[in-house]
Design an enzyme around this catalytic site. Structure first.
Site, PDB file in Angstrom:
ATOM      1  N   CYS A  53      18.088   3.343   4.494  1.00 17.62           N
ATOM      2  CA  CYS A  53      17.128   4.420   4.550  1.00 17.62           C
ATOM      3  C   CYS A  53      17.459   5.423   5.373  1.00 17.62           C
ATOM      4  CB  CYS A  53      15.704   3.785   5.142  1.00 17.62           C
ATOM      5  SG  CYS A  53      14.612   5.029   5.640  1.00 17.62           S
ATOM      6  N   ASN A 154       2.185  12.762   2.774  1.00 17.53           N
ATOM      7  CA  ASN A 154       2.238  12.532   1.486  1.00 17.53           C
ATOM      8  C   ASN A 154       2.563  11.042   1.326  1.00 17.53           C
ATOM      9  OD1 ASN A 154       1.721  14.933   0.386  1.00 17.53           O
ATOM     10  ND2 ASN A 154       3.811  15.430   0.302  1.00 17.53           N
ATOM     11  N   HIS A 167       6.243   8.302   7.048  1.00 13.72           N
ATOM     12  CA  HIS A 167       6.347   9.597   7.748  1.00 13.72           C
ATOM     13  C   HIS A 167       5.358  10.745   7.302  1.00 13.72           C
ATOM     14  CE1 HIS A 167       8.700  10.246   3.883  1.00 13.72           C
ATOM     15  NE2 HIS A 167       8.577  11.615   4.350  1.00 13.72           N
ATOM     16  N   HIS A 282      -6.975  20.393   8.980  1.00 11.22           N
ATOM     17  CA  HIS A 282      -7.247  21.894   8.974  1.00 11.22           C
ATOM     18  C   HIS A 282      -7.929  22.340  10.344  1.00 11.22           C
ATOM     19  CE1 HIS A 282      -6.930  22.572   4.499  1.00 11.22           C
ATOM     20  NE2 HIS A 282      -5.827  22.562   5.098  1.00 11.22           N
ATOM     21  N   GLU A 318      -9.675  20.729 -15.717  1.00 13.29           N
ATOM     22  CA  GLU A 318      -9.387  20.612 -14.348  1.00 13.29           C
ATOM     23  C   GLU A 318      -8.701  22.065 -13.960  1.00 13.29           C
ATOM     24  OE1 GLU A 318     -10.309  16.223 -14.149  1.00 13.29           O
ATOM     25  OE2 GLU A 318      -9.494  18.053 -15.585  1.00 13.29           O
TER      26      GLU A 318
END
Length: 349
Positions: A53, A154, A167, A282, A318
């Site tokens: 990794c 993510n 992470h 935000h 969409e």
């Protein structure tokens, strides 16, 4: 004779005042059969350390640089940064169809812990507190140089995560990104029109109604917003007016760790899988203004819909018309709220 409207049965649109857009809600479609893509569930037990990794302690990254033998959250400059500190400004164009502007910034990676196997819900609240402290430190440092600092994660290959070591990322911008600029405008307009802060008002309404709340702690709530787009999308907000992560009290910071663990645990428990999502905070920009219209919040955008193998696709209507969802926000909140706050991997047999 026209039937009475039933929100769990009849198509309708809901307005998102935060981004000034509508979403089409089609609850009757939730009953349709599914014969589309089935994604493989990858639930093998990960080791706490993986010698291959790039993000594990003491390992060599793809650039050849060695990671330190870190024992707490570790931040380093992204080896494939989307933004550069010293970027020249493009020449100005008089053509309204060909406009460009300068984009300076920095991109960093934050490894949440040295343990390769532990995502946020598998960390202790104390370990998540350490992550929050690093987020706050990064905001103070980068906010002194850039007007926008985006903290995000993510999680999972389904969300494009390129490395399985848990992470997140921190991108600092010399500009306000589109989504942030839109939220800045709508919150500013709301304050001018109503004399109060939009998301502070929204929290008060949701606390009174309770039907969309998923998790509530002393200082925070996590809820499925009335205008949610993704099936199990949530919005995480403080109960009082706070403009930035750096303005949280010690008690609010500790409580944020608690609710992050509870919310992400419920996500994993929904389909008993490491639940993929994109999440990010935000908050008020670092632009020298008072930004009283801003309220700190975090968005969680998970794609899974029916199971660990069936996800929502943003395609067709969409992309070309407007966002659409099947499950109502209230139904999604009810399902998440009913789930245990003990992770399925940590339950006693």
């Amino acid at each position: 004779m026209t039937a009475l409207f039933e929100p769990t049965e009849h198509p309708h649109r809901r307005y998102n005042p935060l981004i000034d857009q509508w979403v089409l809600v089609s609850p009757h479609r939730a009953k349709r059969p599914w014969q589309g893509q089935q994604e493989k569930v990858n639930e093998e037990q990960k080791p706490s350390y993986d010698p291959t990794c790039y993000l594990c302690p003491s390992n060599k990254r793809i650039t050849g640089e060695l990671n330190p033998d870190y024992r707490k959250p570790y931040v380093f400059k992204n080896d494939f940064s989307a933004l550069l500190e010293d970027t020249p400004a493009p020449e100005k164009s008089s053509d309204p169809l060909f406009q460009s502007s300068q984009a300076r910034g920095e991109s960093r990676v934050i490894c949440f812990s040295p343990d390769h196997s532990k995502t946020l819900p598998l960390l202790t609240a104390l370990e998540i507190e350490e992550v929050i402290k690093v987020w706050q430190e990064q905001l103070r440092e980068l906010g002194a140089k850039y007007q926008w600092v985006q903290i995000f994660e993510n999680k999972g290959a389904a969300m494009g995560c390129s490395n399985p070591h848990p992470h997140g990322q921190i991108w600092a911008n010399s500009f306000l990104p589109n989504e942030v600029a839109r939220e800045d405008r709508t919150q500013r307009d709301y304050l001018l029109k109503h004399g109060s802060v939009m998301l502070v008002d929204y929290v008060k309404r949701e606390l009174a109604l309770k039907e969309r709340i998923v998790v509530e702690t002393e200082h925070w709530i996590a809820l499925v917003p009335y205008w949610a787009i993704w099936p199990f999308e949530t919005l995480l907000l403080p109960k009082t007016h706070v403009k930035r992560l750096t303005e949280l009290s010690d008690e609010q910071s500790k409580d944020l760790a608690v609710i992050l663990k509870k919310l992400t645990t419920k996500y994993d428990n929904l389909f008993e899988t490491s639940f993929p999502y994109s999440m990010g905070f935000h908050a008020a920009p670092f632009n020298g203004e008072d930004n009283e219209h801003w309220q700190l919040h975090a968005h969680f955008y998970p794609p899974l819909l029916r199971s660990a193998t069936v996800r929502k696709f943003m395609v067709g209507y969409e992309m070309l018309g407007e966002n659409q969802r099947d499950l109502t926000a209230e139904q999604a909140a009810e399902r998440l709220r009913a789930l245990s706050e003990v992770h399925y991997k940590e339950r006693t047999k």
